[in-house]
Design a protein around this motif. Structure first.
Motif, PDB file in Angstrom:
ATOM      1  N   GLU A  93      -3.164  21.127 -26.502  1.00 31.97           N
ATOM      2  CA  GLU A  93      -4.090  21.765 -25.550  1.00 31.97           C
ATOM      3  C   GLU A  93      -3.416  22.016 -24.204  1.00 31.97           C
ATOM      4  OE1 GLU A  93      -4.748  19.398 -28.086  1.00 31.97           O
ATOM      5  OE2 GLU A  93      -6.078  18.201 -26.812  1.00 31.97           O
ATOM      6  N   ASN A  94      -2.518  21.093 -23.802  1.00 27.79           N
ATOM      7  CA  ASN A  94      -1.802  21.295 -22.535  1.00 27.79           C
ATOM      8  C   ASN A  94      -0.524  22.058 -22.854  1.00 27.79           C
ATOM      9  OD1 ASN A  94      -3.725  19.686 -21.099  1.00 27.79           O
ATOM     10  ND2 ASN A  94      -2.735  17.889 -22.025  1.00 27.79           N
ATOM     11  N   ALA A  95      -0.674  23.359 -22.936  1.00 30.14           N
ATOM     12  CA  ALA A  95       0.375  24.176 -23.553  1.00 30.14           C
ATOM     13  C   ALA A  95       1.722  24.056 -22.850  1.00 30.14           C
ATOM     14  CB  ALA A  95      -0.071  25.638 -23.594  1.00 30.14           C
ATOM     15  N   ASP A  96       1.735  24.114 -21.516  1.00 32.54           N
ATOM     16  CA  ASP A  96       3.008  24.066 -20.798  1.00 32.54           C
ATOM     17  C   ASP A  96       3.714  22.738 -21.036  1.00 32.54           C
ATOM     18  OD1 ASP A  96       2.516  26.544 -19.872  1.00 32.54           O
ATOM     19  OD2 ASP A  96       2.270  25.979 -17.746  1.00 32.54           O
ATOM     20  N   ALA A  97       2.968  21.670 -20.814  1.00 31.06           N
ATOM     21  CA  ALA A  97       3.559  20.341 -20.997  1.00 31.06           C
ATOM     22  C   ALA A  97       4.027  20.174 -22.441  1.00 31.06           C
ATOM     23  CB  ALA A  97       2.544  19.251 -20.643  1.00 31.06           C
ATOM     24  N   HIS A  98       3.221  20.621 -23.370  1.00 31.75           N
ATOM     25  CA  HIS A  98       3.568  20.481 -24.784  1.00 31.75           C
ATOM     26  C   HIS A  98       4.851  21.237 -25.112  1.00 31.75           C
ATOM     27  CE1 HIS A  98       3.292  21.135 -29.171  1.00 31.75           C
ATOM     28  NE2 HIS A  98       2.733  19.919 -29.165  1.00 31.75           N
ATOM     29  N   ALA A  99       4.955  22.440 -24.547  1.00 34.19           N
ATOM     30  CA  ALA A  99       6.154  23.243 -24.811  1.00 34.19           C
ATOM     31  C   ALA A  99       7.398  22.550 -24.270  1.00 34.19           C
ATOM     32  CB  ALA A  99       6.002  24.635 -24.180  1.00 34.19           C
ATOM     33  N   THR A 100       7.281  21.988 -23.087  1.00 36.18           N
ATOM     34  CA  THR A 100       8.437  21.270 -22.535  1.00 36.18           C
ATOM     35  C   THR A 100       8.684  19.993 -23.339  1.00 36.18           C
ATOM     36  OG1 THR A 100       7.766  22.086 -20.363  1.00 36.18           O
ATOM     37  CG2 THR A 100       9.457  20.368 -20.404  1.00 36.18           C
ATOM     38  N   GLY A 101       7.607  19.307 -23.654  1.00 39.12           N
ATOM     39  CA  GLY A 101       7.724  18.070 -24.446  1.00 39.12           C
ATOM     40  C   GLY A 101       8.450  18.331 -25.751  1.00 39.12           C
ATOM     41  N   ASP A 102       8.215  19.473 -26.321  1.00 39.29           N
ATOM     42  CA  ASP A 102       8.817  19.813 -27.604  1.00 39.29           C
ATOM     43  C   ASP A 102      10.332  19.963 -27.502  1.00 39.29           C
ATOM     44  OD1 ASP A 102       8.472  20.312 -30.292  1.00 39.29           O
ATOM     45  OD2 ASP A 102       8.542  22.493 -30.001  1.00 39.29           O
ATOM     46  N   ARG A 103      10.807  20.241 -26.288  1.00 40.40           N
ATOM     47  CA  ARG A 103      12.263  20.411 -26.098  1.00 40.40           C
ATOM     48  C   ARG A 103      12.972  19.096 -25.819  1.00 40.40           C
ATOM     49  NH1 ARG A 103      12.634  23.522 -21.054  1.00 40.40           N
ATOM     50  NH2 ARG A 103      14.850  23.012 -21.293  1.00 40.40           N
ATOM     51  N   LEU A 104      12.202  18.026 -25.579  1.00 40.64           N
ATOM     52  CA  LEU A 104      12.838  16.765 -25.150  1.00 40.64           C
ATOM     53  C   LEU A 104      13.608  16.108 -26.285  1.00 40.64           C
ATOM     54  CD1 LEU A 104      10.014  15.233 -22.919  1.00 40.64           C
ATOM     55  CD2 LEU A 104      12.042  16.536 -22.237  1.00 40.64           C
ATOM     56  N   ARG A 105      14.739  15.549 -25.931  1.00 46.89           N
ATOM     57  CA  ARG A 105      15.550  14.809 -26.893  1.00 46.89           C
ATOM     58  C   ARG A 105      16.034  13.512 -26.237  1.00 46.89           C
ATOM     59  NH1 ARG A 105      13.155  17.776 -29.273  1.00 46.89           N
ATOM     60  NH2 ARG A 105      13.740  19.312 -30.865  1.00 46.89           N
ATOM     61  N   ASN A 106      16.625  12.653 -27.057  1.00 42.00           N
ATOM     62  CA  ASN A 106      17.061  11.331 -26.567  1.00 42.00           C
ATOM     63  C   ASN A 106      17.938  11.423 -25.318  1.00 42.00           C
ATOM     64  OD1 ASN A 106      15.722   9.904 -28.488  1.00 42.00           O
ATOM     65  ND2 ASN A 106      17.536   9.482 -29.759  1.00 42.00           N
ATOM     66  N   GLU A 107      17.611  10.568 -24.361  1.00 47.73           N
ATOM     67  CA  GLU A 107      18.377  10.375 -23.123  1.00 47.73           C
ATOM     68  C   GLU A 107      18.194  11.497 -22.103  1.00 47.73           C
ATOM     69  OE1 GLU A 107      19.463   7.298 -22.585  1.00 47.73           O
ATOM     70  OE2 GLU A 107      18.658   6.974 -24.593  1.00 47.73           O
ATOM     71  N   ASP A 108      17.319  12.460 -22.393  1.00 46.15           N
ATOM     72  CA  ASP A 108      16.920  13.381 -21.319  1.00 46.15           C
ATOM     73  C   ASP A 108      16.238  12.569 -20.214  1.00 46.15           C
ATOM     74  OD1 ASP A 108      17.819  15.586 -22.662  1.00 46.15           O
ATOM     75  OD2 ASP A 108      15.845  16.270 -23.332  1.00 46.15           O
ATOM     76  N   VAL A 109      16.452  12.987 -18.975  1.00 47.54           N
ATOM     77  CA  VAL A 109      15.806  12.313 -17.853  1.00 47.54           C
ATOM     78  C   VAL A 109      14.634  13.178 -17.403  1.00 47.54           C
ATOM     79  CG1 VAL A 109      16.132  11.308 -15.566  1.00 47.54           C
ATOM     80  CG2 VAL A 109      18.062  11.424 -17.153  1.00 47.54           C
ATOM     81  N   VAL A 110      13.456  12.609 -17.396  1.00 49.55           N
ATOM     82  CA  VAL A 110      12.265  13.418 -17.124  1.00 49.55           C
ATOM     83  C   VAL A 110      11.317  12.735 -16.145  1.00 49.55           C
ATOM     84  CG1 VAL A 110      12.314  14.543 -19.369  1.00 49.55           C
ATOM     85  CG2 VAL A 110      11.022  12.424 -19.089  1.00 49.55           C
ATOM     86  N   ARG A 111      10.480  13.576 -15.571  1.00 48.41           N
ATOM     87  CA  ARG A 111       9.377  13.098 -14.756  1.00 48.41           C
ATOM     88  C   ARG A 111       8.091  13.604 -15.386  1.00 48.41           C
ATOM     89  NH1 ARG A 111       6.976  15.294  -9.372  1.00 48.41           N
ATOM     90  NH2 ARG A 111       5.881  13.438  -8.650  1.00 48.41           N
ATOM     91  N   TYR A 141      11.482  10.160 -29.917  1.00 48.87           N
ATOM     92  CA  TYR A 141      10.684  11.379 -30.006  1.00 48.87           C
ATOM     93  C   TYR A 141      10.053  11.439 -31.390  1.00 48.87           C
ATOM     94  CZ  TYR A 141      10.009  16.412 -30.707  1.00 48.87           C
ATOM     95  OH  TYR A 141       9.483  17.638 -30.983  1.00 48.87           O
ATOM     96  N   ARG A 142       8.736  11.677 -31.464  1.00 46.26           N
ATOM     97  CA  ARG A 142       8.063  11.824 -32.767  1.00 46.26           C
ATOM     98  C   ARG A 142       7.053  12.968 -32.676  1.00 46.26           C
ATOM     99  NH1 ARG A 142       7.730   6.938 -30.933  1.00 46.26           N
ATOM    100  NH2 ARG A 142       5.494   6.879 -30.513  1.00 46.26           N
ATOM    101  N   VAL A 183       1.211  16.885 -32.473  1.00 43.71           N
ATOM    102  CA  VAL A 183       1.103  16.056 -31.271  1.00 43.71           C
ATOM    103  C   VAL A 183       2.439  15.335 -31.099  1.00 43.71           C
ATOM    104  CG1 VAL A 183      -0.122  14.177 -30.131  1.00 43.71           C
ATOM    105  CG2 VAL A 183      -1.361  15.750 -31.645  1.00 43.71           C
ATOM    106  N   ILE A 184       3.000  15.465 -29.880  1.00 41.14           N
ATOM    107  CA  ILE A 184       4.334  14.899 -29.653  1.00 41.14           C
ATOM    108  C   ILE A 184       4.209  13.568 -28.909  1.00 41.14           C
ATOM    109  CG2 ILE A 184       6.542  15.251 -28.474  1.00 41.14           C
ATOM    110  CD1 ILE A 184       5.824  18.328 -28.776  1.00 41.14           C
ATOM    111  N   PHE A 185       4.928  12.582 -29.405  1.00 36.45           N
ATOM    112  CA  PHE A 185       4.967  11.278 -28.744  1.00 36.45           C
ATOM    113  C   PHE A 185       6.388  11.001 -28.282  1.00 36.45           C
ATOM    114  CE2 PHE A 185       1.366  11.057 -31.588  1.00 36.45           C
ATOM    115  CZ  PHE A 185       0.424  10.334 -30.869  1.00 36.45           C
ATOM    116  N   ILE A 186       6.542  10.607 -27.053  1.00 33.80           N
ATOM    117  CA  ILE A 186       7.863  10.093 -26.671  1.00 33.80           C
ATOM    118  C   ILE A 186       7.693   8.692 -26.080  1.00 33.80           C
ATOM    119  CG2 ILE A 186       8.846  12.384 -26.192  1.00 33.80           C
ATOM    120  CD1 ILE A 186       8.839  11.535 -23.202  1.00 33.80           C
ATOM    121  N   ASP A 187       8.718   7.873 -26.278  1.00 36.19           N
ATOM    122  CA  ASP A 187       8.798   6.603 -25.576  1.00 36.19           C
ATOM    123  C   ASP A 187       9.655   6.865 -24.347  1.00 36.19           C
ATOM    124  OD1 ASP A 187       7.272   5.205 -27.321  1.00 36.19           O
ATOM    125  OD2 ASP A 187       8.930   4.163 -28.301  1.00 36.19           O
TER     126      ASP A 187
END
Lengths: 595, 595
Positions: B54-72, B29-30, B35-39
């Motif tokens: 700009e994609n506020a919803d996705a960005h807000a969720t992206g901001d909560r992501l941490r290592n080993e979270d499982v996402v779609r 996570y960076r 701008v949030i980048f995840i691998d």
């Protein structure tokens, strides 16, 4: 290989005049006026070998050959004389004129020959399995089993699954069936258990990112003897990530389509789906045999209008009445229907009320009781002249389903309603998550405790537990369960809620399944899978109902291997190293004679 | 499947502008100026996902992501900006602009991340194997293991072999290693044993006419802890009928050629053969590592001419002196050669006489003792300036071979004589049938009691037993035994003679191997086979020396599964049903205080 140029199933008219070497077993021996004929057998077939007196050495050796001797024959492939071809053999156009014979292993007179096996008791065949196995039928089964496993592996490999091996020396979990235990020598007083299935390991593999896993794997259950069970059995075990129920069903529908096409040249159509509720209602079973109708029809409302106490008392007590219309069943005699009435008692029935339809009216059996509602009943059932109608009645609906579910299968067999070439496939879905265990007074998982509830029913998990559906599914073929599986719970919170419903408290859950809970909370993907009985699949493909036919080295009902005489007593030294002592029940004491 | 359109290893420049859905684990996570980048990681690779404010919803969720979270993640595949491509990733040209994010499973902070695994102790990795398994290296091993097993199955299927399953609940035979026992509940006081190998069953299959059998099968040995051993291990097990030794070797040479080509793109040449006698003489081992020379050269005749007591006394006592010339070894210091001298003592050496070759003469070590024969010795060894020469000496030739055999391997490693890309294959043949067991004062099978003597040596089976060769063979790769096998005895008479030589009397033979003797006397074909360690093969292919790396769920040296905590204590009820009692040694009694 180097000892032979061809197998005993290879030679055709094309090979005439070639010098060939064959190896195999003497299947039969005939002397026609000094000319000796033997049928030489190997895995691939039978070839006729002829010993002419002109080839004195070969003839002399040929004359000594007896059944099951192992020989190597070198000679010339010849076309059989006009009219002597055997169309039953693929090699029937030719024979081998033996010039050299080498007896590779002279056999003692065997206890039976492969040709005799059908007339030999199963115990003797198992004791000398190596002779039994030489039968073409048995060889065909083992070849088919190999092919099925290969087809499975090819299919899963093409679809991106990895075969991953899971442990055999596992931890004992006192859920489900009884474990086979393996004492640990390095950790005295502790035990491994042989796996009943790799269920938890395959879920761990999904948490481990393996994505798609399969394995053809031996599983073990120490259950009480039953004819169609083996203590060790083989399972096709599968698990997939990022999927839903449809993905799992579609993947395995494709697998079955491939196997049935390749092995039997049978097309598997799109497999229909039926909910558990519908299957129980219409067929009284969660694995209905759809090769015949004989549906269960609810007639509770009509039966209520009779004076038949058996019906009315049950209905008043909350029960139901269902009926099966048996076309042509009127030909069954009173004695035959009485036998059925006796037979259904094992499933909980009090008896089996029946009636027949003759000349547009009810006759025999309970005809006079149903007279008042006769027309309504006839209409509901679509009854026609010549039909038998059987009634299931109980104050427990489950008993009615069980009784009529079993009865329809027996009737279909008795009345010859099933054709050999019928293949009726069905997915049963929407199983209840749990059922009530009246002995232990608690909810019990219908599939297993890791099965996901249908999210639509999550809000009633605690409040209306009995009616929560799960994401579980079974594949049924001709009334037999080929396999079953489920989408699993992949988050810790749901798993904890389900454990709670099942009466497994947190401490117990942690002790038994702590590693699974860890695997969920540190990032498990949504996943689900299925398991199939390989033995069962091969039985269907080979048309046998005896599980021991499809296993190279099966055990008897008591778990004995008659070939090697396992299990056996072991050296005391072995037990000592394991810190174990055998503690057999004392035989009843002999009464001491009074002095 | 339905949750995703692509895996995390799939997207390329071709996919730009497509809407895609990916599922996987957050690998990193960076946040770069909002701008949030995840691998995002799955089994197939890593894809960069970017969350724009700009994609506020996705960005807000992206901001909560941490290592080993499982996402779609659903979004648009975009070409990365000029200069931002990552050539280390196959997906490095693109990134996914996230429009929708679904957290499939929020992970607790893991004890370590897959990227950290290399810095995490093995115990922790085994305890949380599901995290360890998410490492690309581990995924690669499990994929390779799957591929190797698949290649084996394809190869044997193409060559007419059937995979046949043999039992896991077997009879205990107190030969060989220690059995794992499984108590039988239905036959109280009796036990099954888990198979050490399916040896007898595969011979039975040959008598049963199966012709060509293989199986990839778990085997079990309850041996004492050793780092490179697992109590359960996987064997490729093969047996063939109507064959000779060459057939078995050629078949498996072809198998290895296919595997090494497919997995590593390495060509396996025609594999050379060496007799056991030559291997022992020249390399001091029956599995010589031929990636380097360091041959053992017999100098007994020359050593006899010295006054060096260590040499002469041993030779007089029937011993031998052999030497290894180590090119460039003169650079080893006195301290280093002293360390070697200490190290070889574990193999039975009294010490390690050495000398060096400098300026055309012997110097240091035992130089003064070998002076009288210096030239002859230099000529025999081809000694050159800068060489170290190490001498093995003992009145037991076997000790000399063992010591120098181990020493040459250590020297090759210490002196960096082995390249990573070397593959040196060898068949070792002509093993002795038996060796003398000095403890039990009897002959002992070198392979197993069912191995066929070389028929040329049958006449000396009783008279000159030590020099009878067998039809046994081992396949050796880089000094490690990949597998071994033999042509078996197929007639009762030979089997009885060999049992007699081994001190197994008729009664014992009947009791232990009666079913095998039956299988032979009722028509067994000539047959032979081989077995390979699958774990070992995968270790070679993946370049690891840790057997636990190639097993999904390995056990520790003590046989513990750290993930599930097996073995464990079991319920008393379970033991009672088995009529067993645990009888642990009493701890030493605490002294009773005197009153």
């Amino acid at each position: 290989m180097s000892l032979r140029t061809h197998t005993c199933g290879a030679l055709r008219a094309d090979h005439v005049d070639q010098t060939v070497s064959l190896c195999g077993w003497v299947n039969s021996y005939r002397d026609h006026g000094g000319v000796i004929f033997i049928d030489l057998r190997d895995r691939e077939g039978i070839t006729q070998v002829v010993f002419h007196p002109e080839n004195a050495d070969a003839h002399a050796t040929g004359d000594r050959l007896r059944n099951e001797d192992v020989v190597r024959i070198t000679g010339t492939c010849l076309r059989r004389e006009e009219g002597m071809a055997n169309p039953k053999l693929v090699t029937g156009e030719i024979e081998v004129d033996a010039r050299q014979v080498e007896i590779l292993n002279k056999a003692d007179t065997p206890p039976f020959t492969p040709d005799d096996a059908a007339r030999t008791g199963e115990e003797t065949r198992l004791r000398y399995r190596f002779i039994d196995m030489r039968r073409p039928a048995m060889q065909n089964i083992l070849r088919t089993r190999h092919r099925v496993a290969k087809l499975m592996r090819d299919y899963f490999d093409e679809n991106g699954f990895y075969e991953v091996e899971t442990p055999f020396l596992c931890r004992s979990t006192p859920e489900g069936a009884r474990d086979f235990l393996v004492p640990s020598r390095l950790q005295p007083g502790e035990f491994y258990a042989l796996p009943q299935s790799p269920q938890l390991f395959k879920q761990i593999l999904m948490s481990g990112g393996i994505d798609k896993y399969f394995q053809i794997v031996r599983c073990f259950r120490d259950e009480d003897p039953r004819a169609d069970r083996q203590a060790e059995f083989t399972q096709l075990d599968v698990e997939m990530s990022f999927i839903d129920q449809e993905d799992v069903m579609n993947t395995h529908e494709g697998l079955m389509r491939r196997i049935w096409k390749e092995v039997l040249d049978v097309d598997v159509p799109e497999i229909r789906r039926m909910t558990y509720a519908e299957a129980m209602n219409r067929y009284g079973s969660d694995r209905p045999d759809l090769r015949f109708d004989l549906e269960l029809i609810d007639v509770t409302d009509i039966a209520k209008g009779t004076d038949f106490k058996v019906f009315t008392a049950s209905i008043e007590a909350g029960g139901i009445v269902k009926a099966i219309r048996v076309p042509g069943g009127a030909k069954l005699s009173r004695k035959e229907t009485d036998t059925l009435a006796e037979w259904v008692k094992q499933f909980g029935a009090g008896g089996l009320p029946v009636s027949k339809r003759e000349n547009g009216a009810w006759s025999t059996g309970i005809a006079k009781f149903i007279e008042p509602v006769g027309d309504a009943l006839a209409e509901r059932l679509g009854a026609q002249d010549g039909d038998l109608v059987c009634f299931g009645v109980s104050n427990k609906p489950a008993v009615v389903h069980r009784v009529l579910g079993e009865l329809r299968i027996r009737l279909a067999h008795d009345l010859g309603m099933i054709r050999d070439d019928q293949w009726e496939w069905l997915w049963v879905i929407d199983f209840p998550l749990v059922e009530w265990d009246d002995d232990r007074k608690r909810w019990h998982s219908l599939h297993h405790p890791f099965t996901s509830p249908n999210p639509e029913d999550m809000d009633k998990l605690e409040s209306d537990t009995a009616n929560v559906r799960s994401w579980a599914y079974d594949l049924v073929l001709n009334g037999s369960e080929l396999g079953g599986g489920s989408v699993r719970i992949h988050d810790t919170e749901t798993q904890k809620r389900v454990f709670k419903v099942l009466g497994i408290d947190e401490e117990e859950a942690r002790a038994k399944f702590g590693f699974l809970l860890d695997a969920l909370r540190f990032g498990a993907p949504p996943h689900g899978g299925i398991a199939f009985g390989l033995d069962r699949i091969v039985m269907h493909l080979c048309g046998t109902t005896n599980i021991r036919d499809v296993i190279a080295f099966p055990k008897t009902q008591n778990g004995a291997d008659l070939l090697t005489e396992a299990p056996s007593e072991v050296d005391l030294e072995q037990l000592k190293e394991l810190h174990l002592r055998v503690n057999l029940p004392q035989p009843a004491a002999t009464p001491t004679p009074t002095a």
